[in-house]
Design a protein around this motif. Structure first.
Motif, mmCIF file in Angstrom:
data_model
loop_
_atom_site.group_PDB
_atom_site.id
_atom_site.type_symbol
_atom_site.label_atom_id
_atom_site.label_comp_id
_atom_site.label_asym_id
_atom_site.label_seq_id
_atom_site.Cartn_x
_atom_site.Cartn_y
_atom_site.Cartn_z
ATOM 1 N N UNK A 22 46.675 31.202 10.496
ATOM 2 C CA UNK A 22 46.520 32.720 9.980
ATOM 3 C C UNK A 22 47.030 32.880 8.653
ATOM 4 N N UNK A 23 48.108 32.476 8.454
ATOM 5 C CA UNK A 23 48.874 32.851 7.325
ATOM 6 C C UNK A 23 48.695 31.860 6.147
ATOM 7 N N UNK A 24 48.367 30.604 6.339
ATOM 8 C CA UNK A 24 48.475 29.604 5.499
ATOM 9 C C UNK A 24 46.714 29.028 5.526
ATOM 10 N N UNK A 25 45.964 29.468 6.147
ATOM 11 C CA UNK A 25 44.786 28.734 6.891
ATOM 12 C C UNK A 25 44.258 27.820 5.666
ATOM 13 N N UNK A 26 44.265 27.821 4.477
ATOM 14 C CA UNK A 26 43.533 27.065 3.630
ATOM 15 C C UNK A 26 44.359 26.285 2.966
ATOM 16 N N UNK A 27 45.728 26.202 3.326
ATOM 17 C CA UNK A 27 46.688 25.092 2.811
ATOM 18 C C UNK A 27 46.320 24.035 3.247
ATOM 19 N N UNK A 28 46.151 22.974 2.510
ATOM 20 C CA UNK A 28 45.595 21.472 2.944
ATOM 21 C C UNK A 28 46.676 20.739 3.768
ATOM 22 N N UNK A 29 46.035 19.832 4.526
ATOM 23 C CA UNK A 29 46.545 18.750 5.307
ATOM 24 C C UNK A 29 45.571 17.490 4.714
ATOM 25 N N UNK A 30 46.409 16.451 4.393
ATOM 26 C CA UNK A 30 45.596 15.309 3.850
ATOM 27 C C UNK A 30 46.179 14.246 4.646
ATOM 28 N N UNK A 31 45.411 13.119 4.884
ATOM 29 C CA UNK A 31 45.874 12.128 5.662
ATOM 30 C C UNK A 31 45.301 10.872 5.218
ATOM 31 N N UNK A 32 46.097 9.849 5.115
ATOM 32 C CA UNK A 32 45.666 8.245 4.748
ATOM 33 C C UNK A 32 45.247 7.884 6.476
ATOM 34 N N UNK A 33 44.404 6.957 6.501
ATOM 35 C CA UNK A 33 43.859 6.414 7.779
ATOM 36 C C UNK A 33 44.006 4.954 7.849
ATOM 37 N N UNK A 34 43.802 4.220 8.871
ATOM 38 C CA UNK A 34 44.011 2.964 8.982
ATOM 39 C C UNK A 34 43.143 2.249 7.867
ATOM 40 N N UNK A 35 41.693 2.298 8.227
ATOM 41 C CA UNK A 35 40.549 1.716 7.329
ATOM 42 C C UNK A 35 39.552 2.668 7.277
ATOM 43 N N UNK A 36 39.948 4.202 7.216
ATOM 44 C CA UNK A 36 38.688 5.045 6.877
ATOM 45 C C UNK A 36 39.268 5.590 5.699
ATOM 46 N N UNK A 37 38.219 6.584 5.035
ATOM 47 C CA UNK A 37 38.552 7.043 4.052
ATOM 48 C C UNK A 37 39.607 8.266 4.065
ATOM 49 N N UNK A 38 40.339 8.779 2.994
ATOM 50 C CA UNK A 38 41.337 9.728 3.168
ATOM 51 C C UNK A 38 40.639 11.088 3.824
ATOM 52 N N UNK A 39 41.322 11.489 4.744
ATOM 53 C CA UNK A 39 40.853 12.634 5.432
ATOM 54 C C UNK A 39 41.582 13.932 4.857
ATOM 55 N N UNK A 40 40.706 14.863 4.912
ATOM 56 C CA UNK A 40 41.145 16.141 4.177
ATOM 57 C C UNK A 40 40.856 17.316 5.299
ATOM 58 N N UNK A 41 41.731 18.367 5.302
ATOM 59 C CA UNK A 41 41.109 19.540 5.954
ATOM 60 C C UNK A 41 42.394 20.428 5.557
ATOM 61 N N UNK A 42 42.525 21.717 6.538
ATOM 62 C CA UNK A 42 43.667 22.665 6.300
ATOM 63 C C UNK A 42 44.175 22.927 7.626
ATOM 64 N N UNK A 43 45.179 24.134 7.557
ATOM 65 C CA UNK A 43 45.746 24.406 8.814
ATOM 66 C C UNK A 43 44.689 25.177 9.720
ATOM 67 N N UNK A 44 43.597 25.839 9.020
ATOM 68 C CA UNK A 44 42.678 26.444 10.110
ATOM 69 C C UNK A 44 41.970 25.195 10.691
ATOM 70 N N UNK A 45 41.591 24.173 10.043
ATOM 71 C CA UNK A 45 41.090 22.926 10.528
ATOM 72 C C UNK A 45 41.616 22.168 11.491
ATOM 73 N N UNK A 46 43.051 22.248 11.382
ATOM 74 C CA UNK A 46 44.075 21.447 12.100
ATOM 75 C C UNK A 46 44.136 22.180 13.623
ATOM 76 N N UNK A 47 43.977 23.447 13.311
ATOM 77 C CA UNK A 47 43.834 24.389 14.707
ATOM 78 C C UNK A 47 43.005 24.281 15.432
ATOM 79 N N UNK A 48 41.720 24.198 14.785
ATOM 80 C CA UNK A 48 40.517 23.855 15.493
ATOM 81 C C UNK A 48 40.295 22.637 16.232
ATOM 82 N N UNK A 49 40.913 21.533 15.364
ATOM 83 C CA UNK A 49 40.881 20.222 16.100
ATOM 84 C C UNK A 49 42.045 19.854 17.118
ATOM 85 N N UNK A 50 43.136 20.520 17.119
ATOM 86 C CA UNK A 50 44.147 20.525 18.005
ATOM 87 C C UNK A 50 43.529 21.240 19.424
ATOM 88 N N UNK A 51 42.692 22.536 18.876
ATOM 89 C CA UNK A 51 42.173 23.141 20.370
ATOM 90 C C UNK A 51 40.940 22.011 21.087
#
Ligand code: ADP
Length: 545
Positions: A22-51
């Motif tokens: 809610x407060x920092x919804x567009x702040x990014x979360x970036x992840x390196x993966x094993x052999x997939x491209x770098x993943x990018x979303x934000x706290x709103x996206x993290x909340x949706x995928x955690x659900x």
């Protein structure tokens, strides 16, 4: 008592994410993966995928109080489970893939997990231990559909499962004392022991971690945890960062200098943290490449003692402040953090640096410290007298998981197994682990102090000191040096370097050059060194030919 009239809202881990979304919804979360491209979303996206992940776990039969195990690196999928499982009232057991197979299996069986979620490059490990797993019914590979490999365990695909789920959920209201994370100690002595963190402990620990007297995050920070998510929840960074609105960068399983630097530079990392060995590699890489660490301002280092030379190099060469922390799995894990205080600053810049470079850290709200002598009497807080270190507080364990007896004394004090000094400004300095103290002629020698001094010698990559049985002195220190590649460092150079730095009777009787073994949590494995060199001072000298 007159009851307080404020709302008895329980402290729940999921509320950290709900707040961040809610407060920092567009702040990014970036992840390196094993052999997939770098993943990018934000706290709103993290909340949706955690659900979605929570719906997925429910669909796999996971309910309140059930345990699920993750076997994964520092990735966004693992982070999603950090919120999804506890959010449902389930417990996430974060297994350590660097333990021996039998120990990994032991922890999963001990946790009685029904679901095991793992990263793709851990499939072979999962296949090896699968026949010994007693309670796991479902295996899930944390992978996209394209690269998914069910293996011999018929693993389901995380992304396929997630895609079928709604991205909103009514998170249940939980008791704040409910278990949320199950973290096992690395079992250097005996079987690993489970520490079951409660929601309340994790939330309070995250709030304390964000304070300016600890990590001091702001929404402008970019935080990259290089401590493993599976090791004591990466020091609470996956909670403290969103709670403060900081951008989060997850380095996957690649902790080499080049890979870390790429993220530090490209993502504008301002704050990172991990065990000393990672930073040895990073500093070596920076030096070899002639690069500087971008916008990096602070590095938190702990798990084992930070060599003073490391903190000094970061500051003097790159203007990066090192914050040493001390803690353990049993303390969630933050115990103390080395941050400046006005009383120290008043003594001048050099005194301040000296204090924060040579001590593990300073007292933090939420964790009381005490040192005691052999009779259990309080040791003086004079910065010199060592004693057994005891701790107590709302994120210190009371009892190990499935152990009937309490782990603390009648007043709630937990004996850490460390030996430390405390001073009147609240600084704590670890001198040793009780079992690593070197007893020479009835006096104690600190292996940590010796290692610290030796690691500043040019050419030295890792310095390890162990007490070895000695015919005359009971034990004497032996120094084991792992040199940097191509460095030509000699026994004489190391001893000459140490001579002005330590008392004469502390000087190691010998120096050997060998690879220094590390434990699954990145600490020097002194058990292995003692086994290899245990007779170094008692064996007959080699015959000349
Ligand atoms: P393990 O599971 O290997 O015991 P922990 O991370 O719980 O892993 O280990 C905690 C121990 O690590 C502490 O008791 C202490 O001995 C050591 N330790 C942690 N941080 C530091 C530090 N900054 N300096 C010295 N020792 C440390």
């Amino acid at each position: 008592m007159i009851p307080g009239l404020m709302q008895p809202v329980p402290l729940q881990i999921i509320d950290i994410l709900r707040y961040a979304a809610r407060a920092h919804g567009s702040r990014e979360v970036v992840s390196r993966l094993i052999d997939e491209p770098i993943w990018r979303y934000d706290y709103a996206g993290l909340a949706a995928r955690a659900a979605q992940a929570a719906h997925m776990l429910r669909a796999l039969g996971v309910g309140s109080g059930d345990r699920v195990t993750s076997l994964g690196w520092n990735t966004h999928r693992h982070l999603e489970l950090f919120y999804a499982a506890p959010g449902l009232g389930a417990v996430l057991h974060t297994a350590n893939p660097r333990l021996f197979d039998e120990q990994v299996a032991y922890t999963i069986n001990h946790a009685e997990s029904s679901v095991l979620l793992f990263d793709r490059n851990l499939l072979a490990l999962v296949e090896r231990i699968a026949p010994t797993l007693e309670t796991v019914k479902t295996f899930v590979m944390m992978s996209d559909a394209e690269r998914h490999d069910a293996g011999s365990v018929s693993a389901l695909c995380y992304e396929t499962l997630l895609a079928a789920q709604p991205d909103a959920i009514d998170w249940p209201t939980l008791n704040e004392n409910a278990g949320a994370f199950l973290c096992y100690t690395s079992g250097t002595t005996g079987d690993p022991k489970g520490v079951l963190y409660s929601h309340r402990a994790v939330v309070l620990h995250a709030m304390a971690g964000g304070l300016a007297s600890a990590f001091g995050f702001t929404p402008f920070d970019v935080v990259m945890p290089c401590s493993s998510l599976y090791h004591a929840t990466a020091w609470g960074l996956p909670f403290a960062a969103p709670l403060c609105g900081a951008k989060m960068v997850l380095p996957g399983d690649k902790m080499d200098g080049a890979s870390l630097h790429e993220l530090i530079e490209a993502e504008g990392v301002t704050f990172t943290g991990g065990v000393p060995t990672i930073w040895t590699m990073y500093l070596t890489w920076l030096d070899a490449q002639g690069r500087t660490p971008g916008a990096l301002k602070r590095v938190v280092i702990g798990g084992s003692a930070v060599p003073r030379a490391m903190a000094e190099t970061f500051k003097r060469r790159y203007d990066v402040d090192v914050l040493q922390i001390w803690g353990m799995t049993e303390t969630c894990p933050i115990g103390v953090v080395a941050t400046p205080t006005p009383a120290l600053a008043a003594q001048g810049e050099e005194a301040l640096r000296e204090a924060i470079w040579t001590r593990q850290g300073r007292l933090q709200f939420g964790i009381e410290l005490r040192t005691v002598d052999d009779d259990g009497e309080d040791a003086p807080r004079d910065g010199e007298t060592p004693g057994a270190l005891l701790v107590r507080g709302p994120w210190t364990l009371e009892r190990y998981y499935r152990h009937p007896q309490s782990a603390v004394d009648d007043d709630g004090w937990f004996d850490t197994g460390d030996v430390a000094t405390l001073d009147e400004l609240g600084f704590m300095r670890i001198t040793d682990r009780k079992k690593d103290v070197i007893k020479s002629g009835g006096e104690w020698i600190s292996s940590i102090d010796l290692e610290n001094a030796a690691s500043a010698c040019p050419g030295v990559k890792i310095a390890a000191v162990v007490g070895i049985v000695h015919p005359k002195w009971e034990e004497r220190p032996l120094l084991v040096i792992e040199a940097h590649d191509g460095a030509n460092v000699t026994r004489e150079q190391v001893l000459a370097h140490l001579t002005p730095l330590v008392a004469k009777w502390w000087l190691p009787d010998d120096v050997v050059f060998a690879a220094v073994p590390l434990t699954a949590t990145g600490k020097i494995d002194k058990k292995v060194l003692r086994a290899s060199f245990g007779d170094h001072y008692t064996k007959a000298p080699a015959q000349a030919v």
